[in-house]
Design an enzyme around this catalytic site. Structure first.
Site, mmCIF file in Angstrom:
data_model
loop_
_atom_site.group_PDB
_atom_site.id
_atom_site.type_symbol
_atom_site.label_atom_id
_atom_site.label_comp_id
_atom_site.label_asym_id
_atom_site.label_seq_id
_atom_site.Cartn_x
_atom_site.Cartn_y
_atom_site.Cartn_z
ATOM 1 N N LYS A 169 9.703 5.464 -5.735
ATOM 2 C CA LYS A 169 8.747 4.971 -6.731
ATOM 3 C C LYS A 169 8.685 5.993 -7.860
ATOM 4 O O LYS A 169 8.638 7.193 -7.575
ATOM 5 C CB LYS A 169 7.351 4.808 -6.108
ATOM 6 C CG LYS A 169 7.238 3.733 -5.036
ATOM 7 C CD LYS A 169 5.832 3.668 -4.445
ATOM 8 C CE LYS A 169 5.460 4.924 -3.672
ATOM 9 N NZ LYS A 169 4.134 4.859 -3.030
ATOM 10 N N LEU A 215 0.820 -1.214 0.000
ATOM 11 C CA LEU A 215 0.000 0.000 0.000
ATOM 12 C C LEU A 215 0.851 1.260 0.000
ATOM 13 O O LEU A 215 1.838 1.368 0.743
ATOM 14 C CB LEU A 215 -0.909 0.004 1.235
ATOM 15 C CG LEU A 215 -1.987 -1.079 1.253
ATOM 16 C CD1 LEU A 215 -2.187 -1.626 2.654
ATOM 17 C CD2 LEU A 215 -3.293 -0.545 0.692
ATOM 18 N N ASP A 216 0.451 2.200 -0.817
ATOM 19 C CA ASP A 216 0.991 3.549 -0.730
ATOM 20 C C ASP A 216 0.454 4.182 0.563
ATOM 21 O O ASP A 216 -0.575 3.751 1.096
ATOM 22 C CB ASP A 216 0.536 4.347 -1.955
ATOM 23 C CG ASP A 216 0.912 5.810 -1.872
ATOM 24 O OD1 ASP A 216 2.078 6.106 -1.596
ATOM 25 O OD2 ASP A 216 0.015 6.652 -2.059
ATOM 26 N N ALA A 217 1.135 5.210 1.054
ATOM 27 C CA ALA A 217 0.673 5.879 2.279
ATOM 28 C C ALA A 217 -0.174 7.109 1.959
ATOM 29 O O ALA A 217 -1.381 7.136 2.217
ATOM 30 C CB ALA A 217 1.873 6.263 3.153
#
Length: 233
Positions: A156, A8-10
């Protein structure tokens, strides 16, 4: 495809970074005797900051340089004689204390845990900020690993940050991983670059004009549950 790991991205996926950023910036501007309600001032900072984060994604600048450079350029444009390093430290400290979880994020994490999924966060950003915010939040105990770009030397969508994550979680089974995030150019392109499935979280239903193709697209975090249940069928 049955997934084991949900990566998951934050920011703007689980956490309301815009609110955190707004409060931290307001605090810093006030300390500089600037009006945080002056849109011209905040627009100036946001333009500079956004441009530098784009440079970071492209590998043109590192996070240590970014954290000070944005305030150096801001002070230069505003005609201010301030120490950009001191301002940056104030901002980082304030930002690290803000932990606002987006609607649906806690429910999603509870669902994933209850259904046996393993979770990790992969996020661009400054480790003091990201670990501070995550550690203060109600989501802090869900993740087996939190990978922050500043710790890895890669951002990323660079493959390096994902390879670091695979090593950290002890898994190289890419077919069992799903990357979930709100950014096509960061999260989705990054997942595509390393050959894992991706899910674009697009709550505002923005058009995709990039040519970057996610495996799935959702407009509400709850929709991820449906995807996972179908993948297990």
């Amino acid at each position: 495809m049955s997934y084991e790991w949900i990566l998951l991205d934050a920011d703007e996926t689980l956490f309301d970074f815009k609110m955190s950023e707004s409060l931290a910036l307001s605090s810093v501007l006030t300390s500089m005797k600037l009006d945080p309600m002056d849109k011209a001032i905040t627009d100036c900072y946001n333009r500079i900051n956004h441009g530098l984060w784009q440079e970071l994604e492209q590998g043109l600048i590192n996070s240590t340089e970014l954290r000070v450079e944005r305030f150096r350029r801001f002070c230069l444009e505003q005609g201010l004689n301030e120490d950009a390093g001191i301002i940056s430290d104030r901002y980082i400290e304030s930002l690290s204390e803000q932990a606002f979880v987006l609607a649906g994020a806690l429910d999603l994490c509870l669902y994933l845990k209850e259904n046996g999924y393993r979770m990790a966060i992969i996020t661009n950003g400054i480790k003091q900020v990201q670990f501070g915010r995550i550690g203060r939040s109600e989501l802090k105990d869900f993740f087996e690993a939190v990978i922050v770009s500043e710790d890895t030397g890669f951002q990323k969508p660079q493959p390096g940050i994902f390879e670091h994550a695979f090593s950290k979680i002890g898994s190289a089974e890419k077919e069992k991983m799903l990357m979930v995030g709100d950014s096509l150019t960061s999260d989705i392109q990054g997942g595509n670059n390393v050959g894992i499935d991706t899910c674009w979280y697009n709550p505002n239903r923005l058009p995709n004009t990039t040519g970057i193709v996610p495996t799935y697209e959702i407009h509400d975090l709850a929709e991820l549950k449906e995807i996972l249940e179908r993948s297990r069928a």
